[in-house]
Design a protein around this motif. Structure first.
Motif, PDB file in Angstrom:
ATOM      1  N   ALA A   1      -5.398   0.918 -10.149  1.00  0.00           N
ATOM      2  CA  ALA A   1      -6.811   1.309 -10.340  1.00  0.00           C
ATOM      3  C   ALA A   1      -7.393   0.892  -8.917  1.00  0.00           C
ATOM      4  O   ALA A   1      -8.265   2.178  -8.556  1.00  0.00           O
ATOM      5  CB  ALA A   1      -7.459   0.568 -11.405  1.00  0.00           C
ATOM      6  N   GLY A   2      -7.437  -0.059  -8.272  1.00  0.00           N
ATOM      7  CA  GLY A   2      -7.912  -0.203  -6.922  1.00  0.00           C
ATOM      8  C   GLY A   2      -7.729   0.883  -5.693  1.00  0.00           C
ATOM      9  O   GLY A   2      -8.456   1.250  -5.098  1.00  0.00           O
ATOM     10  N   LYS A   3      -6.267   1.360  -5.887  1.00  0.00           N
ATOM     11  CA  LYS A   3      -5.633   2.322  -4.956  1.00  0.00           C
ATOM     12  C   LYS A   3      -6.454   3.822  -5.497  1.00  0.00           C
ATOM     13  O   LYS A   3      -6.847   4.411  -4.585  1.00  0.00           O
ATOM     14  CB  LYS A   3      -4.249   2.364  -4.978  1.00  0.00           C
ATOM     15  CG  LYS A   3      -3.606   3.431  -4.059  1.00  0.00           C
ATOM     16  CD  LYS A   3      -4.147   3.049  -2.503  1.00  0.00           C
ATOM     17  CE  LYS A   3      -3.580   4.054  -1.513  1.00  0.00           C
ATOM     18  NZ  LYS A   3      -3.920   3.574  -0.045  1.00  0.00           N
TER      19      LYS A   3
ATOM     20  N   GLU B   1       0.640   8.967  -6.455  1.00  0.00           N
ATOM     21  CA  GLU B   1       0.900  10.225  -6.399  1.00  0.00           C
ATOM     22  C   GLU B   1       1.605  10.745  -7.790  1.00  0.00           C
ATOM     23  O   GLU B   1       1.381  11.784  -8.303  1.00  0.00           O
ATOM     24  CB  GLU B   1       1.709  10.562  -5.191  1.00  0.00           C
ATOM     25  CG  GLU B   1       0.898  10.831  -3.833  1.00  0.00           C
ATOM     26  CD  GLU B   1       2.099  10.660  -2.832  1.00  0.00           C
ATOM     27  OE1 GLU B   1       3.219  10.955  -2.773  1.00  0.00           O
ATOM     28  OE2 GLU B   1       1.859  10.419  -1.605  1.00  0.00           O
TER      29      GLU B   1
ATOM     30  N   ASN C   1      -9.066   4.235  -7.054  1.00  0.00           N
ATOM     31  CA  ASN C   1     -10.573   4.207  -6.756  1.00  0.00           C
ATOM     32  C   ASN C   1     -10.700   4.436  -5.315  1.00  0.00           C
ATOM     33  O   ASN C   1     -11.763   5.488  -4.640  1.00  0.00           O
ATOM     34  CB  ASN C   1     -11.330   3.138  -7.178  1.00  0.00           C
ATOM     35  CG  ASN C   1     -12.953   3.036  -7.300  1.00  0.00           C
ATOM     36  OD1 ASN C   1     -13.082   4.039  -8.076  1.00  0.00           O
ATOM     37  ND2 ASN C   1     -13.676   2.306  -6.399  1.00  0.00           N
ATOM     38  N   ARG C   2     -10.067   3.605  -4.410  1.00  0.00           N
ATOM     39  CA  ARG C   2     -10.077   3.710  -2.777  1.00  0.00           C
ATOM     40  C   ARG C   2      -9.869   5.358  -2.456  1.00  0.00           C
ATOM     41  O   ARG C   2     -10.630   5.705  -1.762  1.00  0.00           O
ATOM     42  CB  ARG C   2      -9.075   2.803  -2.093  1.00  0.00           C
ATOM     43  CG  ARG C   2      -9.147   2.870  -0.769  1.00  0.00           C
ATOM     44  CD  ARG C   2     -10.343   2.444  -0.076  1.00  0.00           C
ATOM     45  NE  ARG C   2     -10.834   1.044  -0.474  1.00  0.00           N
ATOM     46  CZ  ARG C   2     -10.722  -0.056   0.368  1.00  0.00           C
ATOM     47  NH1 ARG C   2      -9.786  -0.128   1.360  1.00  0.00           N
ATOM     48  NH2 ARG C   2     -11.088  -1.251  -0.071  1.00  0.00           N
TER      49      ARG C   2
ATOM     50  N   ASP D   1       0.570  -1.423   0.049  1.00  0.00           N
ATOM     51  CA  ASP D   1      -0.052  -0.117   0.038  1.00  0.00           C
ATOM     52  C   ASP D   1       0.816   1.255   0.038  1.00  0.00           C
ATOM     53  O   ASP D   1       0.496   2.175  -0.691  1.00  0.00           O
ATOM     54  CB  ASP D   1      -0.844   0.047   1.234  1.00  0.00           C
ATOM     55  CG  ASP D   1      -1.750   1.189   1.456  1.00  0.00           C
ATOM     56  OD1 ASP D   1      -2.464   1.538   0.264  1.00  0.00           O
ATOM     57  OD2 ASP D   1      -1.798   1.925   2.383  1.00  0.00           O
ATOM     58  N   ALA D   2       1.953   1.288   0.678  1.00  0.00           N
ATOM     59  CA  ALA D   2       2.879   2.501   0.892  1.00  0.00           C
ATOM     60  C   ALA D   2       3.562   2.760  -0.588  1.00  0.00           C
ATOM     61  O   ALA D   2       3.685   3.796  -1.021  1.00  0.00           O
ATOM     62  CB  ALA D   2       3.875   2.322   1.929  1.00  0.00           C
TER      63      ALA D   2
ATOM     64  N   MET E   1      -4.647  -3.549 -11.960  1.00  0.00           N
ATOM     65  CA  MET E   1      -5.653  -3.584 -10.634  1.00  0.00           C
ATOM     66  C   MET E   1      -5.093  -2.824  -9.506  1.00  0.00           C
ATOM     67  O   MET E   1      -6.006  -2.356  -8.698  1.00  0.00           O
ATOM     68  CB  MET E   1      -5.984  -5.076 -10.565  1.00  0.00           C
ATOM     69  CG  MET E   1      -6.738  -5.800 -11.555  1.00  0.00           C
ATOM     70  SD  MET E   1      -6.708  -7.695 -11.433  1.00  0.00           S
ATOM     71  CE  MET E   1      -7.143  -7.882  -9.897  1.00  0.00           C
ATOM     72  N   ASN E   2      -3.891  -3.122  -9.146  1.00  0.00           N
ATOM     73  CA  ASN E   2      -3.315  -2.539  -7.950  1.00  0.00           C
ATOM     74  C   ASN E   2      -3.354  -1.244  -7.947  1.00  0.00           C
ATOM     75  O   ASN E   2      -4.096  -0.412  -6.953  1.00  0.00           O
ATOM     76  CB  ASN E   2      -1.804  -2.923  -7.864  1.00  0.00           C
ATOM     77  CG  ASN E   2      -1.204  -2.476  -6.605  1.00  0.00           C
ATOM     78  OD1 ASN E   2      -1.927  -2.346  -5.585  1.00  0.00           O
ATOM     79  ND2 ASN E   2       0.016  -1.957  -6.597  1.00  0.00           N
TER      80      ASN E   2
END
Lengths: 228, 471, 275
Positions: C240-242, C218, C244-245, C210-211, C237-238
């Protein structure tokens, strides 16, 4: 002091383990030496380009381009001019007329006039002057060897260091110095220390900021002597 | 600061990620190192050739290690060195201490050596009540702070200027009251100078062991190695046996690679070859010169297919370029050697059982191998350690269960397709507006990010339908 | 780090060959993530390969390249999976995969898995030798130039680690995307820096991952683009998922094949015939 038995055991254990390991090989000396020599033939294509063809010129350009940390350089025709050059250096940094000149007859016999040449370098903020054995253009280095007239500490304790480099002893690459070290070894006269010094002492240990004069010299000045 | 343990890796990571300034502190150093390295390499078109040559030097020496080690021993002895052998860390430390005791040493100076850290020499000296003076500025800072090193080139990179100001004011005899970095460096210079000159023994490491001359070699930017090894009566070198190279000429390509890869400088200011004790008539230098040659897991690496790791010249480029290191920092690894090289080394110095988690904390993105000056295939080695811990069943049971289950399904393609189809139906039960925010058994993913909604059916289902329709 | 493309040190760039592919059989290895999460990418790959003149087949009994087991250290499990993949795909002239990661697994690791099993090692190597990542296959082997594709907006490109470092995929997607009218490229700072996906890594060490992805997005957000493109579903996916979150719905993450096959407007993963 050390248990002889254990000493033998650890050594033997290490050699046994090495010889038992699959990646290691035993071969005759000629084979090993030939392979080792073959690797060195690649050096001409695996080292940086020098800034000039002439070694002394290349070394000076390197220093002038600011590639050697905390270092300046100048060239003088003969050793006789050294006291005058040193005087200029001391004036440039507003330093008193005193320094430690290496106890080498060719330096001591110069006309130092009113410059004190024997300060105690154990005090800080001193100036040292040494006579280098070699120069290396590739790295902007000068090389000193420890001997009866060359204390290693002369190159490390002073805050300002002037290194006299004979022009004829300036080598192109570190490889050239390695070849010379080989010759010295063959004569059985290898000194205790061979120091390649390539700039002033520096550190980036506090927040990555470069500071000169960490433990050794903050300022280094190379004086290339043309007739030496 | 307490020293983290490698077996507590997950906890160490959580602590590291919760430190608000850690990332900025690491980046201050690694970003600069990364940029400067790139610049140094751009200025050296032969760099790739140098890497190939450097790798050959190391591989050749490893291949004939017994020969070169014996040569080194013989030639160093001829120069007047006293050679000691140590199979492990404890033995190495003990041998150094024995020399210290024999000379009734009260104060020793040390110039930075990762091997010294590896064999626990700091603790051994402290426990023996010997005044240990770390002379590398970063080591000096972490000695005052009581920290373990967080990087192999910049061990104090985790400490800010404010920390250093405080530490120096509390500990230096004649501290500065300025907050300028240059004044802080001066303060350390003043404080360490008298210690250099009054030490009984100086201890250094060695970046290279030259077999044909028996020389050891120190490489520093500060000049502290020479100040450590010259004034005292005794100089002790501790070195890992993998530091061998055939000759000075063979060390040269590695020197070209080392500094550029480590700091992005072209060469370190001080490269000194040490050959025995002082010669007759010498103005300064030690009267006794010892070399402690240390195995501590190196021959084990040689016999376990990890010989490529013995090429390592300890430049730190792999950690400067590692996305994981850059976020968790060196302390989280719980070892003297952090980052990619550390994750390969630590299982051999310690044990795979306690240090296998680090081998999994890697995305196998290959950046470390790309920047390694001697082309160590770090991702390959990390993966091979995972295979070893799988064989030895060090993995948590749940992981093993999932991986085995997955492998079972995947080796039966029809079952795999069936599972995929069911998986899609299952996942779609949790999706809203094209996204899944949480779902059973996927917290590892959805804790931090959303999951895209899958299509209504798998590709294979849709493809088969399409083919049928075409017929 | 620099955004300029530096010479990829250790990557062996696949030899550029121009062959007549019209009579060659191409097996499409869809990959698990495309199969389940984004079938559109599979249809886009199919479509592009057909446009390029390939005779494409999709073997029904395909599964996974084995990376989840391989990267967990389960060599025996990986071999079991690899046997199936080799059997399914060795009859083709080429095997094409819309993922640098899965292609890299077969190309770089399959043969090593069968150390000591001569027959299987040879078969694994033979498969590796004819396996390609989709985007590099289209350019390097098929000399494919997309025609008549339009997409209005700006994009930035994330080079997946396996595609970029182990297979040397860099120029090929950019070259094809430059043919899409209306689409403008914005360079991404740290374009080849890992996004933190790393397969099982991202669930095992979710917080480190995540970090890493936080920093990645960014950099993506700094480009202010409409589309984030790449060649690997895992990374996409990683990221895009971040995105969207964090509420950044303004940037759409797409596989390059979807753009090139004119399927960029599809939000759901369902396959559609080319419009």
């Amino acid at each position: 002091m050390t248990d002889k038995h254990e000493q033998a055991t650890s050594r033997d254990k290490i050699f046994d383990a090495i010889l038992r390991a699959a990646p290691t090989v035993v071969a005759d000396l000629n084979t090993i030496q030939a392979e080792a020599a073959a690797i060195l033939t690649e050096s001409p294509n695996a080292r940086p380009e020098l800034l000039a063809e002439d070694a002394a010129e290349a070394l000076m350009r390197r220093v002038e381009k600011g590639l050697v940390i905390g270092t300046s350089c100048e060239s003088i025709p003969s050793l006789d001019q050294l006291p005058e050059t040193v005087k200029g250096f001391l004036e440039q940094y507003a330093l008193p007329a005193e320094l430690k000149v290496q106890d080498k007859p060719s330096l001591q016999s110069l006309e130092w006039v009113d410059i004190d040449t024997d300060v105690d370098i154990h005090n800080d903020n001193t100036v040292g002057l040494c006579f280098a054995e070699y120069g290396v253009a590739e790295t902007g280095s000068f090389v000193v060897h420890s001997n009866e007239t060359m204390p290693v500490l002369l190159n490390f304790l002073p805050l300002y260091l002037i290194a006299v480099v004979p022009k004829s002893k300036i080598l192109h690459y570190m490889d050239d110095y390695a070849a010379i070290a080989n010759e010295i070894a063959a004569q059985g006269t290898t000194p205790r220390n061979m120091c390649l010094i390539s700039g002033a002492s520096g550190t980036t240990d506090i927040e990555g900021v470069l500071v000169q004069g960490a433990h050794g010299p903050e300022v280094l000045h190379l004086v290339i002597v043309e007739d030496q | 600061m307490h020293a983290n343990k490698p077996e507590n890796f997950e906890q160490n990571v959580s602590e590291a990620l919760s430190q608000p300034n850690l990332k900025a502190v690491i980046r201050r150093t690694t970003d600069k190192a990364e940029a400067k390295r790139a610049e140094a390499i751009a200025n050296f078109p032969g760099f790739e050739n140098a890497r190939i040559q450097g790798q050959k030097v190391k591989d050749h020496t490893i291949k004939y290690m017994a020969h070169y080690l014996a040569e080194f021993e013989k030639n160093a002895k001829a120069q007047g060195a006293i050679i000691h052998w140590a199979s492990n860390a404890e033995e190495a430390s003990r041998k150094v201490l024995e020399i210290c005791r024999k000379h009734e040493a009260k104060r020793i100076t040390r110039s930075k050596s990762m091997l010294g850290e590896e064999i626990g020499l700091s603790h051994a000296l402290d426990n023996a009540d010997i005044d240990r003076v770390e002379t590398d500025l970063a080591e000096h800072i972490i000695q005052l702070a009581g920290d373990p090193p967080s990087h192999i080139v910049w061990p104090a990179m985790h400490r800010s200027r404010e920390d250093v100001i405080k530490l120096f004011r509390e500990n230096h005899k004649d501290p500065t009251y300025s907050e300028e970095i240059i004044e802080l460096v001066r303060s350390a210079r003043r404080d360490l100078r008298t210690k250099f000159l009054t030490a009984d023994i100086g201890i250094s490491g060695s970046n290279f062991l030259l077999a044909d001359s028996g020389s050891t070699c120190t490489v520093t930017n500060e000049g502290n190695a020479e100040l450590t090894t010259t004034p005292p009566k005794v100089h002790i070198v501790t070195a890992g046996i993998e530091k061998l190279v055939p000759s000075m000429a063979h060390a040269v390509p590695l020197l070209r690679l080392l500094t550029r890869s480590a700091t992005g400088g072209e060469i370190t200011q001080y490269i000194t070859f040490h050959n025995g004790p002082k010669r007759q008539g010498d103005v300064d230098g030690p009267e006794e010169y010892h070399i402690v040659l240390v195995d501590n897991g190196r021959t084990k690496m040689l016999s376990e297919g990890m010989e490529e790791m013995l090429r390592c010249i300890r430049c730190g480029a792999c950690m400067n370029h590692c996305v994981v290191y850059k976020h968790i920092g060196g302390h989280a690894y719980g070892s003297v050697y952090p980052g990619p090289m550390g994750s390969v080394l630590t299982p051999h110095l310690n044990s795979l059982k306690v240090a296998n988690k680090q081998t999994h904390a890697c995305t196998l993105n290959g950046r470390c191998e790309e920047v390694c000056p001697v082309k160590i295939p770090l991702p390959k080695l990390l993966r091979s350690l995972r295979a070893k811990s799988w064989e030895k069943k060090y993995e948590p049971l749940t992981n093993r269960f999932f991986v085995k289950g997955f492998a079972f399904i995947a080796k039966h393609p029809a079952l795999f397709q069936l599972f995929s189809s069911c998986g899609v139906i299952f996942m779609r039960m949790f999706s809203k507006k094209g996204w899944i925010r949480s779902m059973p058994m996927t917290s590892g993913w959805t804790r931090n990010r959303d999951l895209i909604e899958p299509g209504t059916q798998t590709f294979m289902q849709q493809y088969k339908k399409m083919k049928k329709a075409q017929k | 780090m620099s955004d300029n493309h530096v010479n990829v040190g250790s990557a062996s760039v696949q030899a550029i060959e121009t062959v007549d592919i019209t009579n060659k059989r191409v097996g499409l290895f869809v990959t698990c993530l495309v199969n389940t999460m984004r079938p559109t990418v599979g249809f886009a790959a199919l479509d592009l390969l057909e446009q390029a003149g390939c005779n494409v087949e999709v073997p029904e009994h395909q599964s996974c390249c084995g990376q989840p087991a391989f990267n967990s250290g389960d060599d025996e499990g990986t071999r079991q999976i690899a046997y199936e993949t080799i059997k399914q795909f060795e009859e083709f002239d080429y095997v094409v995969i819309p993922s640098g990661s899965c292609a890299g697994m077969i190309i770089k690791n399959f043969a090593d898995l069968f150390e000591g099993q001569n027959e299987w090692q040879a078969r694994a190597q033979a498969l590796a030798d004819k396996t390609y990542e989709l985007l590099s296959f289209l350019v390097d082997v098929c000399n494919f130039v997309p025609q008549g594709v339009e997409l209005e907006g700006t994009y930035t490109y994330h080079d997946s680690c396996s595609g970029y470092r182990s297979l040397g995929v860099y120029e090929q997607p950019r070259k094809m995307l430059s043919e899409v009218s209306g689409l403008e490229h914005k360079p991404l700072h740290g374009h080849s820096e890992c996004c933190g996906f790393g397969g099982t890594f991202c669930v095992k060490y979710s917080d480190i991952s995540d970090a890493i992805v936080e920093e990645k997005i960014e950099n993506v957000l700094d480009t202010k683009v409409d589309y984030l493109l790449g060649g690997d579903m895992g990374c996409l996916m990683n990221m895009a998922g971040k995105l969207n979150r964090e509420g950044h719905t303004e940037i759409k993450a797409l596989h390059t094949a979807e753009v090139l096959a004119d399927m960029a407007t599809e939000i759901l993963g369902d396959g559609h015939a080319r419009k």
